[in-house]
Design an enzyme around this catalytic site. Structure first.
Site, PDB file in Angstrom:
ATOM      1  CG  HIS A 153     -27.462  20.566  46.247  1.00 58.58           C
ATOM      2  ND1 HIS A 153     -26.168  20.148  46.118  1.00 58.58           N
ATOM      3  CD2 HIS A 153     -27.428  21.600  47.121  1.00 58.58           C
ATOM      4  CE1 HIS A 153     -25.397  20.875  46.875  1.00 58.58           C
ATOM      5  NE2 HIS A 153     -26.130  21.759  47.496  1.00 58.58           N
TER       6      HIS A 153
HETATM    7  C1  T46 Z   1     -24.045  23.801  49.034  1.00 49.27           C
HETATM    8  C2  T46 Z   1     -22.760  23.991  48.309  1.00 49.27           C
HETATM    9  C3  T46 Z   1     -22.351  25.414  48.171  1.00 49.27           C
HETATM   10  C4  T46 Z   1     -20.771  16.512  54.908  1.00 49.27           C
HETATM   11  O1  T46 Z   1     -20.525  15.393  55.406  1.00 49.27           O
HETATM   12  N1  T46 Z   1     -20.993  17.572  55.711  1.00 49.27           N
HETATM   13  C5  T46 Z   1     -21.240  18.820  55.223  1.00 49.27           C
HETATM   14  O2  T46 Z   1     -21.434  19.780  56.010  1.00 49.27           O
HETATM   15  C6  T46 Z   1     -21.285  18.990  53.798  1.00 49.27           C
HETATM   16  C7  T46 Z   1     -21.571  20.364  53.207  1.00 49.27           C
HETATM   17  C8  T46 Z   1     -21.074  17.906  52.993  1.00 49.27           C
HETATM   18  N2  T46 Z   1     -20.812  16.694  53.549  1.00 49.27           N
HETATM   19  C9  T46 Z   1     -20.559  15.555  52.671  1.00 49.27           C
HETATM   20  C10 T46 Z   1     -21.732  15.091  51.843  1.00 49.27           C
HETATM   21  C11 T46 Z   1     -21.081  14.532  50.593  1.00 49.27           C
HETATM   22  O3  T46 Z   1     -20.743  13.185  50.817  1.00 49.27           O
HETATM   23  O4  T46 Z   1     -19.531  15.926  51.742  1.00 49.27           O
HETATM   24  C12 T46 Z   1     -19.791  15.339  50.475  1.00 49.27           C
HETATM   25  C13 T46 Z   1     -19.826  16.396  49.383  1.00 49.27           C
HETATM   26  O5  T46 Z   1     -21.032  17.167  49.567  1.00 49.27           O
HETATM   27  P1  T46 Z   1     -21.788  17.856  48.338  1.00 49.27           P
HETATM   28  O6  T46 Z   1     -21.715  16.975  47.144  1.00 49.27           O
HETATM   29  O7  T46 Z   1     -23.144  18.241  48.805  1.00 49.27           O
HETATM   30  O8  T46 Z   1     -20.864  19.138  48.094  1.00 49.27           O
HETATM   31  P2  T46 Z   1     -21.175  20.393  47.171  1.00 49.27           P
HETATM   32  O9  T46 Z   1     -19.937  21.215  47.137  1.00 49.27           O
HETATM   33  O10 T46 Z   1     -21.751  20.001  45.877  1.00 49.27           O
HETATM   34  O11 T46 Z   1     -22.307  21.208  47.967  1.00 49.27           O
HETATM   35  C14 T46 Z   1     -21.951  21.880  49.154  1.00 49.27           C
HETATM   36  C15 T46 Z   1     -23.089  21.778  50.168  1.00 49.27           C
HETATM   37  O12 T46 Z   1     -23.418  20.392  50.358  1.00 49.27           O
HETATM   38  C16 T46 Z   1     -24.315  22.516  49.702  1.00 49.27           C
HETATM   39  O13 T46 Z   1     -25.199  22.673  50.792  1.00 49.27           O
HETATM   40  O14 T46 Z   1     -24.933  24.633  48.921  1.00 49.27           O
HETATM   41  O15 T46 Z   1     -21.676  23.245  48.878  1.00 49.27           O
END
Ligand code: T46
Length: 137
Positions: free
Chosen positions: A56
């Site tokens: 993303h």
């Molecule tokens: C990024 C990379 C490096 C939350 O509730 N709070 C938070 O602060 C974050 C980061 C995520 N979440 C929830 C949202 C989703 O339901 O945790 C779940 C997994 O999030 P996501 O699929 O976005 O995780 P990554 O590892 O793919 O991405 C994260 C960050 O979201 C993103 O900003 O740059 O790590």
């Protein structure tokens, strides 16, 4: 969407304080070391070696990624160019600007990625569709 390029993202080397004895090292992030004030800290861990995180871009968010433990690759894409950074030193982090697509992969066993973010969590700041991202750039 910000008109940023992968070349706007860069490694910031943190101060590393190494003792004269066997007590190990200490690194520190003080005011003005990274170009934003951190409003949130989160970390990725227990990531399987074949898993990919990210996939993303952010509209406004700045982030600073630090490999606290182990190593992983961060693949950045600004819609035109790609650049891969291998993060493997706890005193060297990567600044990612808004408007950059990122994927994290090749996590080593036990790797921990600490992230300092410029804003609190806001799902509306995410662009999770690559074609939509490309159209905005
Ligand atoms: C990024 C990379 C490096 C939350 O509730 N709070 C938070 O602060 C974050 C980061 C995520 N979440 C929830 C949202 C989703 O339901 O945790 C779940 C997994 O999030 P996501 O699929 O976005 O995780 P990554 O590892 O793919 O991405 C994260 C960050 O979201 C993103 O900003 O740059 O790590």
């Amino acid at each position: 969407m910000r008109d940023t390029k992968v070349t706007d993202c860069y490694i910031i080397e943190l101060k590393k304080i190494e003792g004269q004895d066997a007590r190990g090292s200490l690194s520190v992030i003080e005011k003005n070391v990274i170009p934003f004030e951190s409003k949130r800290v989160y970390y990725l861990y227990d990531v399987p070696s074949d898993a990919k995180r990210g996939g993303h871009a952010h509209k406004e968010l700045y982030q600073f990624l630090i490999p606290l433990c182990g190593s992983f690759d961060v693949v950045l894409n600004d819609g035109y160019s790609k650049k891969t950074f291998t993060l493997n030193k706890p005193n060297k982090g990567l600044l990612i600007c808004p408007g950059i697509w990122r994927e994290l992969e090749n996590f080593s066993s036990g790797a921990v990625c600490l992230v300092l973010a410029s804003e609190v969590y806001d799902e509306s700041d995410y662009i999770r569709d690559f074609m939509a991202f490309k159209k905005c750039k």
